[in-house]
Design a protein around this motif. Structure first.
Motif, PDB file in Angstrom:
ATOM      1  N   GLU A 205      -2.367   7.116  -7.037  1.00 26.74           N
ATOM      2  CA  GLU A 205      -1.070   7.309  -7.861  1.00 26.74           C
ATOM      3  C   GLU A 205      -0.571   7.370  -8.914  1.00 26.74           C
ATOM      4  O   GLU A 205      -0.752   7.852 -10.151  1.00 26.74           O
ATOM      5  N   ASP A 325      11.930   3.589   4.731  1.00 29.44           N
ATOM      6  CA  ASP A 325      11.879   4.457   2.766  1.00 29.44           C
ATOM      7  C   ASP A 325      12.837   2.708   1.945  1.00 29.44           C
ATOM      8  O   ASP A 325      12.010   2.460   1.225  1.00 29.44           O
ATOM      9  N   MET A 329      11.032   0.107  -0.731  1.00 28.67           N
ATOM     10  CA  MET A 329      10.670   0.193  -1.815  1.00 28.67           C
ATOM     11  C   MET A 329      10.287  -1.293  -1.945  1.00 28.67           C
ATOM     12  O   MET A 329      10.894  -1.859  -2.754  1.00 28.67           O
ATOM     13  N   SER A 415       9.290   4.251 -17.643  1.00 28.12           N
ATOM     14  CA  SER A 415       8.863   5.973 -17.415  1.00 28.12           C
ATOM     15  C   SER A 415       7.952   5.539 -16.465  1.00 28.12           C
ATOM     16  O   SER A 415       7.909   7.174 -15.419  1.00 28.12           O
ATOM     17  N   LYS A 418       9.368   5.489 -13.133  1.00 26.56           N
ATOM     18  CA  LYS A 418      10.268   6.166 -12.142  1.00 26.56           C
ATOM     19  C   LYS A 418       8.827   7.018 -11.888  1.00 26.56           C
ATOM     20  O   LYS A 418       9.406   7.601 -10.088  1.00 26.56           O
ATOM     21  N   ARG A 419       8.337   7.318 -12.630  1.00 29.20           N
ATOM     22  CA  ARG A 419       7.314   8.650 -11.709  1.00 29.20           C
ATOM     23  C   ARG A 419       5.914   8.059 -10.654  1.00 29.20           C
ATOM     24  O   ARG A 419       5.876   8.263  -9.443  1.00 29.20           O
ATOM     25  N   ILE A 421       6.733   5.497  -8.347  1.00 27.34           N
ATOM     26  CA  ILE A 421       7.802   4.983  -7.513  1.00 27.34           C
ATOM     27  C   ILE A 421       8.473   6.446  -6.664  1.00 27.34           C
ATOM     28  O   ILE A 421       7.782   6.909  -5.200  1.00 27.34           O
ATOM     29  N   SER A 422       8.256   7.820  -7.366  1.00 23.92           N
ATOM     30  CA  SER A 422       8.571   8.715  -6.858  1.00 23.92           C
ATOM     31  C   SER A 422       7.051   9.603  -5.801  1.00 23.92           C
ATOM     32  O   SER A 422       7.313  10.050  -4.688  1.00 23.92           O
ATOM     33  N   ALA A 423       5.855   9.121  -6.456  1.00 23.96           N
ATOM     34  CA  ALA A 423       4.808   9.987  -6.362  1.00 23.96           C
ATOM     35  C   ALA A 423       4.191   9.310  -4.965  1.00 23.96           C
ATOM     36  O   ALA A 423       3.576   9.417  -3.815  1.00 23.96           O
ATOM     37  N   ARG A 425       6.050   6.796  -2.601  1.00 21.74           N
ATOM     38  CA  ARG A 425       7.204   7.404  -1.962  1.00 21.74           C
ATOM     39  C   ARG A 425       7.362   9.313  -1.966  1.00 21.74           C
ATOM     40  O   ARG A 425       6.894   9.234   0.210  1.00 21.74           O
ATOM     41  N   ARG A 426       6.652   9.979  -1.589  1.00 19.63           N
ATOM     42  CA  ARG A 426       6.131  11.579  -1.056  1.00 19.63           C
ATOM     43  C   ARG A 426       5.079  10.844  -0.734  1.00 19.63           C
ATOM     44  O   ARG A 426       4.929  11.534   0.610  1.00 19.63           O
ATOM     45  N   LYS A 429       5.571   8.800   2.510  1.00 13.04           N
ATOM     46  CA  LYS A 429       6.303  10.475   3.813  1.00 13.04           C
ATOM     47  C   LYS A 429       5.224  10.822   4.345  1.00 13.04           C
ATOM     48  O   LYS A 429       5.568  11.633   5.405  1.00 13.04           O
TER      49      LYS A 429
END
Length: 463
Positions: A205, A325, A329, A415, A418-419, A421-423, A425-426, A429
């Protein structure tokens, strides 16, 4: 009288030719069979020709020699680039690739470096193509490069005159006019006992955000849980993997250079630029625009771009499995570890143009073809964050001795974090947030017919 003499001459010549063919067949020097090819856009009807091989346009090609043969022979004379981490082992065929003008075959051993080797070519029926063999040599490391042959779909090698070649392996298509990918990643080999699933996700990612579109994995030793994420990336079409089958139970760091070379040849003509980094190394680009734009502006004769590195102190192993989750983190490496050394050229890493580079070390090139240059990227434009522990028993566990000994807190940009972390986690999951089948999800006609044990389910209040 003259007609009789000519007739006898033809009869005797035919008999001698037949005897010669029988002898060659018996000695296994050549296998002569009746072969029929169906050319793409040809006029022959395949339903009327038994065992015929369909030959597409790209495979209707024969070349006489390998590219850069004289330069390669000169490099071979130096005997530079061999790495005898292993002085024995069975030279099994690992992979083979067909390029616009030649073919490369990669084996699983290093001790054959510089040996003479014979290329064998086979059609779609795995029948050796008559009079097609070519004498080459092993260079670099575990690679045998051969010319193209019309209709060849499988290849093999032998090292001695009377040696039976191994069972042939299929050619992987790499005869592209233009690379499919602008920027890809050769992922270093993964070995050892520590779990890799989270590192793999963070790695992929991260590099997707940097601008890469494809990943070449090498699977030395991997458990089923870690393998799930690679299977997922392969199903998305953004990754492929090389599987090793050797006589050894486990492969470790001593086989790293085999991965380096196999991935180099796998990516050739498939990707224009290739990031050559291990699973614990993250390239950080801080220059103008983005990394791909930077590479596009380079002169066409650049074959390698080198980056400096710093080390990031890692103190704990990656968790064995995903649990929640909240725990994820806490465990993400790029959030958890940010104590870093100074940026240094001590252990540089590279981005490679595969068709311009002849031989690699671990992360940079030994030899480049004539006219090709290597450039270094200024520290202000980018560097590599290398996550390492300080286990003195581990390979290069004393790495801190090569730095000034001070550590400072550094992070990825806010920035980018942040992107990322989102990638992460997605993806975690999607692949690892799993549960048992709930008994409530099974229709009554099925649950009433079979015993609970056969349904392999749990009720919601049991989970």
């Amino acid at each position: 009288m003259a007609k009789v003499v000519r007739r006898k001459f033809f009869i005797v010549s035919f008999l001698l030719f037949s005897i010669l063919l029988l002898f060659l067949q018996h000695s296994r020097q050549v296998k002569v069979i009746e072969r029929t090819f169906i050319l793409e856009n040809g006029s022959q009807n395949s339903s009327q020709i038994r065992d015929a091989c369909f030959v597409p346009y790209w495979n209707q090609k024969t070349t006489e020699n390998i590219l850069h043969s004289e330069q390669i022979e000169e490099w071979a004379k130096t005997e530079f680039g061999g790495n005898l981490n292993m002085i024995d082992g069975e030279p099994r065929l690992l992979s083979a690739f067909v390029y616009p003008d030649e073919i490369s075959i990669i084996t699983t051993v290093m001790h054959t470096f510089l040996k003479r080797a014979t290329c064998h070519y086979y059609d779609c029926n795995r029948v050796e193509i008559h009079a097609a063999r070519f004498k080459s040599r092993v260079w670099p490391l575990a690679v045998i490069t051969c010319p193209r042959r019309f209709g060849a779909e499988y290849v093999s090698v032998s090292y001695e005159e009377d040696e039976e070649p191994q069972e042939p392996i299929p050619l992987t298509y790499r005869a592209y006019d233009r690379p499919l990918h602008e920027l890809s990643v050769c992922v270093g080999p993964m070995y050892g006992e520590e779990s890799k699933w989270l590192e793999i996700i963070e790695y992929v990612e991260h590099y997707r955000l940097v601008g890469t579109s494809h990943f070449y994995f090498t699977l030395f030793n991997m458990n089923e849980y870690d393998r799930k994420i690679i299977d997922n990336y392969e199903s998305l079409g953004i990754a492929e993997s090389t599987k090793y089958t050797t006589e050894y139970l486990r492969l470790g760091w001593m086989f790293h250079l085999l991965q380096t070379h196999e991935c180099h040849y796998r990516s050739k003509f498939h990707s224009k630029w290739v990031v050559n980094m291990d699973i614990d190394e993250r390239l950080v680009y801080t220059g103008p625009l983005n990394l791909r734009s930077y590479l596009r502006r380079l002169p066409p004769n650049i074959g390698e771009v080198s980056f400096t590195t710093n080390r990031v102190l890692k103190t704990e192993p990656v968790p064995v499995k995903y649990s929640s989750d909240a725990q994820l983190m806490e465990d993400m490496l790029f959030l958890k570890y940010n104590k870093t050394t100074e940026i240094s050229w001590y252990n540089l890493k590279g981005i490679i143009r595969p068709e311009k580079v002849a031989m690699l070390f671990y992360h940079w090139s030994y030899f480049q073809f004539e006219g090709v240059n290597v450039v270094s990227v200024p520290k202000r434009f980018g560097h590599v964050r290398h996550y390492r522990n300080m286990d003195k028993k581990a390979l290069n566990g004393n790495w801190m001795e090569n730095y000034n000994g001070t550590l400072q807190e550094t992070r990825l940009s806010r920035s980018f974090e942040k992107r990322l972390i989102s990638a992460v986690r997605r993806r975690v999951k999607y692949v690892y947030d799993q549960r048992m089948v709930r008994c409530e999800e099974i229709p009554e006609w099925l649950s009433s017919r079979f015993r609970r044990q056969l349904l392999d389910c749990k009720f919601k209040n049991e989970i």
